[in-house]
Design a protein around this motif. Structure first.
Motif, short mmCIF file in Angstrom:
data_model
loop_
_atom_site.label_atom_id
_atom_site.label_comp_id
_atom_site.label_asym_id
_atom_site.label_seq_id
_atom_site.Cartn_x
_atom_site.Cartn_y
_atom_site.Cartn_z
N VAL A 1 2.82 -0.50 5.69
CA VAL A 1 3.66 -0.44 6.90
C VAL A 1 3.17 -1.43 7.95
CG1 VAL A 1 4.46 1.91 6.57
CG2 VAL A 1 2.29 1.52 7.77
N PHE A 2 1.85 -1.61 8.05
CA PHE A 2 1.32 -2.53 9.06
C PHE A 2 1.51 -4.00 8.66
CE2 PHE A 2 -1.70 1.22 9.82
CZ PHE A 2 -0.78 1.83 10.66
N GLN A 3 1.48 -4.27 7.36
CA GLN A 3 1.82 -5.63 6.91
C GLN A 3 3.27 -5.95 7.27
OE1 GLN A 3 0.46 -4.93 2.75
NE2 GLN A 3 -0.47 -6.95 2.91
N ARG A 4 4.15 -5.00 7.08
CA ARG A 4 5.56 -5.22 7.41
C ARG A 4 5.73 -5.42 8.92
NH1 ARG A 4 9.78 -1.23 4.99
NH2 ARG A 4 11.16 -3.04 5.23
N ASP A 5 5.00 -4.65 9.72
CA ASP A 5 5.05 -4.86 11.17
C ASP A 5 4.65 -6.28 11.53
OD1 ASP A 5 5.81 -2.25 11.51
OD2 ASP A 5 3.97 -1.60 12.51
N ARG A 6 3.52 -6.72 10.97
CA ARG A 6 3.04 -8.08 11.24
C ARG A 6 4.08 -9.11 10.83
NH1 ARG A 6 -0.94 -9.52 7.01
NH2 ARG A 6 1.06 -9.67 5.94
N ASP A 7 4.67 -8.93 9.65
CA ASP A 7 5.63 -9.90 9.14
C ASP A 7 6.88 -9.94 10.02
OD1 ASP A 7 3.77 -10.25 7.18
OD2 ASP A 7 4.91 -9.23 5.61
N ARG A 8 7.33 -8.78 10.49
CA ARG A 8 8.51 -8.74 11.35
C ARG A 8 8.24 -9.46 12.67
NH1 ARG A 8 11.25 -2.69 10.49
NH2 ARG A 8 11.70 -3.00 8.26
N ILE A 9 7.06 -9.31 13.19
CA ILE A 9 6.69 -10.00 14.43
C ILE A 9 6.70 -11.51 14.23
CG2 ILE A 9 4.77 -10.40 16.04
CD1 ILE A 9 4.06 -7.35 15.47
N ILE A 10 6.09 -11.97 13.15
CA ILE A 10 6.01 -13.41 12.88
C ILE A 10 7.41 -14.01 12.70
CG2 ILE A 10 5.32 -15.12 11.13
CD1 ILE A 10 2.76 -13.47 10.75
N HIS A 11 8.33 -13.27 12.11
CA HIS A 11 9.67 -13.79 11.85
C HIS A 11 10.63 -13.58 13.03
CE1 HIS A 11 9.26 -15.02 7.64
NE2 HIS A 11 8.44 -14.00 7.51
N SER A 12 10.15 -12.99 14.11
CA SER A 12 11.03 -12.74 15.26
C SER A 12 11.30 -14.02 16.04
CB SER A 12 10.40 -11.70 16.19
OG SER A 12 9.25 -12.22 16.83
N GLY A 13 12.43 -14.05 16.72
CA GLY A 13 12.74 -15.19 17.57
C GLY A 13 11.78 -15.32 18.73
N ALA A 14 11.37 -14.19 19.29
CA ALA A 14 10.44 -14.21 20.43
C ALA A 14 9.11 -14.85 20.06
CB ALA A 14 10.22 -12.79 20.95
N PHE A 15 8.65 -14.63 18.84
CA PHE A 15 7.39 -15.22 18.41
C PHE A 15 7.51 -16.73 18.29
CE2 PHE A 15 4.20 -16.42 15.17
CZ PHE A 15 3.06 -15.93 15.80
N ARG A 16 8.60 -17.21 17.73
CA ARG A 16 8.79 -18.66 17.59
C ARG A 16 8.82 -19.34 18.95
NH1 ARG A 16 12.51 -16.94 13.84
NH2 ARG A 16 14.31 -17.48 15.14
N LYS A 17 9.40 -18.69 19.94
CA LYS A 17 9.52 -19.32 21.26
C LYS A 17 8.18 -19.45 21.97
CE LYS A 17 13.01 -16.75 22.76
NZ LYS A 17 14.08 -16.27 23.66
N LEU A 18 7.16 -18.73 21.52
CA LEU A 18 5.84 -18.87 22.15
C LEU A 18 5.29 -20.29 22.02
CD1 LEU A 18 4.06 -15.56 21.03
CD2 LEU A 18 5.18 -16.04 23.22
N LYS A 19 5.83 -21.06 21.07
CA LYS A 19 5.38 -22.44 20.87
C LYS A 19 5.55 -23.27 22.14
CE LYS A 19 6.29 -26.53 18.00
NZ LYS A 19 7.10 -27.08 16.89
#
Length: 388
Positions: free
Chosen positions: A20-38
């Motif tokens: 479940v925690f791997q899936r949480d991490r993966d969902r965060i990485i694939h989120s639009g908000a995470f990409r915008k941190l660049k």
């Protein structure tokens, strides 16, 4: 352990190949908000140089430290990494300057804090899945993100919970008055280690202070002297890198030793014992905390308040404040999809709550902007010669 999770707000089938925690991490990485941190500011706005940290590189550095520490302490690495990767998702464009400007604009309309907005992104604003808004993360990840800097205590005089956290608490009790779990505690101090060290690196690169000045700090002085003795004549950039990597190692080693000491003292038998402990179990020693205070004071004076940084901060605060005022006064200037959301809000809230609802939507729009998008939007809205 993942099998002991308290689950998700909306139940869903779990993966046969990922915890479940791997899936949480993966969902965060694939989120639009995470990409915008660049393209969101750490200290320097993105166009000031390609080598300065952004919110994305900072989050990755925090996750690396948190994962390494968690592995050594026998904690769940995936949960620590998920909290570390998500902890800054709610930051606005232009870093703390943008947050302060947005909060000032929202002062009488519910306020704004990046921690509250992070939860808003994770539970509402990410619209990717057919069955739910947000990312539907586990209780442990959401608790860790909301409380990674410690308990939230609304019963204190003059203290009220931010809007999103207060409303979500009614749906999914995150036990706000207790300590966060161990992994979230690790992520919080990994955050401190990462930004202290990379701010030294970025500040030296920007010429805001010198290596000789840094060498006067208690923790760094011994490291730099040792490097001069071992590598006479070492070129400046290598000396900076070797200094920073050794300082990270010193801080991580101290953190692990002190945390083990506290665990041996408290002897927690379960996660509840960690959350109800009289103090955080993941911590620096008193000596390292003293070094950390000196380092923060130096960075505050010589970097965060440097006139060059202040000038950019002043400009970016005006960008955020003026965009907020414009969109509040003229919401018809918002992009079509945001106007559609505004129409839905008008139908779902009372007449007396209309202004607050509109302010929150405008804040959502501005907080989601990257630095470069905010600057372009400002030009589009205030420069008569700009194309819309």
């Amino acid at each position: 352990m993942p099998e002991h999770t308290r689950g998700r707000l909306k139940a869903e089938p779990e993966s046969p190949t990922r915890s479940v925690f791997q899936r949480d991490r993966d969902r965060i990485i694939h989120s639009g908000a995470f990409r915008k941190l660049k393209y969101k500011t750490q200290v320097f706005v993105y166009h000031e140089g390609d080598y300065y940290r952004t919110r994305l590189t900072h989050s990755l550095e925090v996750a690396q430290i948190a994962r390494s520490v968690s592995r050594t302490l026998g904690l769940n690495e995936d949960l620590a990494e998920a909290v570390a990767l998500a902890h800054d998702l709610g930051h606005t464009c232009f870093g703390h300057a943008g947050e302060e400007a947005l909060n000032e604009s929202m002062l009488h309309l519910g306020g704004f804090s990046h921690n509250d907005h992070t939860l808003r992104i994770l539970t509402r604003l990410e619209r990717r899945y057919a069955d739910f808004d947000g990312l539907n993360l586990t209780w442990e990840t959401l608790e860790g993100v909301v409380k990674h800097n410690g308990p939230l205590l609304p019963e204190l005089p003059g203290h009220t919970l931010p809007t999103t956290i207060r409303e979500f608490q009614d749906e999914f009790d995150l036990e706000l008055g207790t300590n966060p779990g161990m992994e979230a505690q690790v992520a919080a101090i990994a955050d401190d280690i990462a930004y202290n060290n990379h701010d030294i690196d970025d500040g030296l690169r920007a010429g805001l202070f010198t290596l000789d000045e840094v060498a006067e700090l208690p923790l760094l002085g011994g490291i730099i002297r040792g490097l001069h003795d071992r590598y006479p004549g070492l070129e400046r950039q290598r000396l900076i890198h070797e200094t920073v990597r050794r300082m990270i190692d010193h801080m991580v080693t101290d953190l692990i030793l002190e945390t083990r000491r506290r665990i041996a003292e408290v002897k927690p038998q379960c996660a509840a014992d960690v959350r109800n402990a009289p103090r955080a179990l993941v911590a620096f020693s008193e000596e390292m905390r003293a070094h950390d205070r000196v380092l923060r004071a130096f960075l505050k004076q010589r970097m965060y308040r440097h006139y060059k940084v202040n000038r950019v901060t002043s400009k970016t605060r005006r960008v955020v404040s003026e965009l907020f005022a414009l969109f509040m006064a003229e919401p018809e200037c918002l992009p079509t999809e945001w106007q559609e959301d505004l129409e839905v809000l008008k139908e779902s809230v009372s007449a007396g709550a209309q202004e607050k609802a509109r302010a929150r939507l405008v804040a959502d729009y501005i907080a989601g902007m990257t630095d470069r998008f905010a600057l372009a939007e400002y030009e589009r809205m205030f420069d008569m010669e700009s194309k819309t």
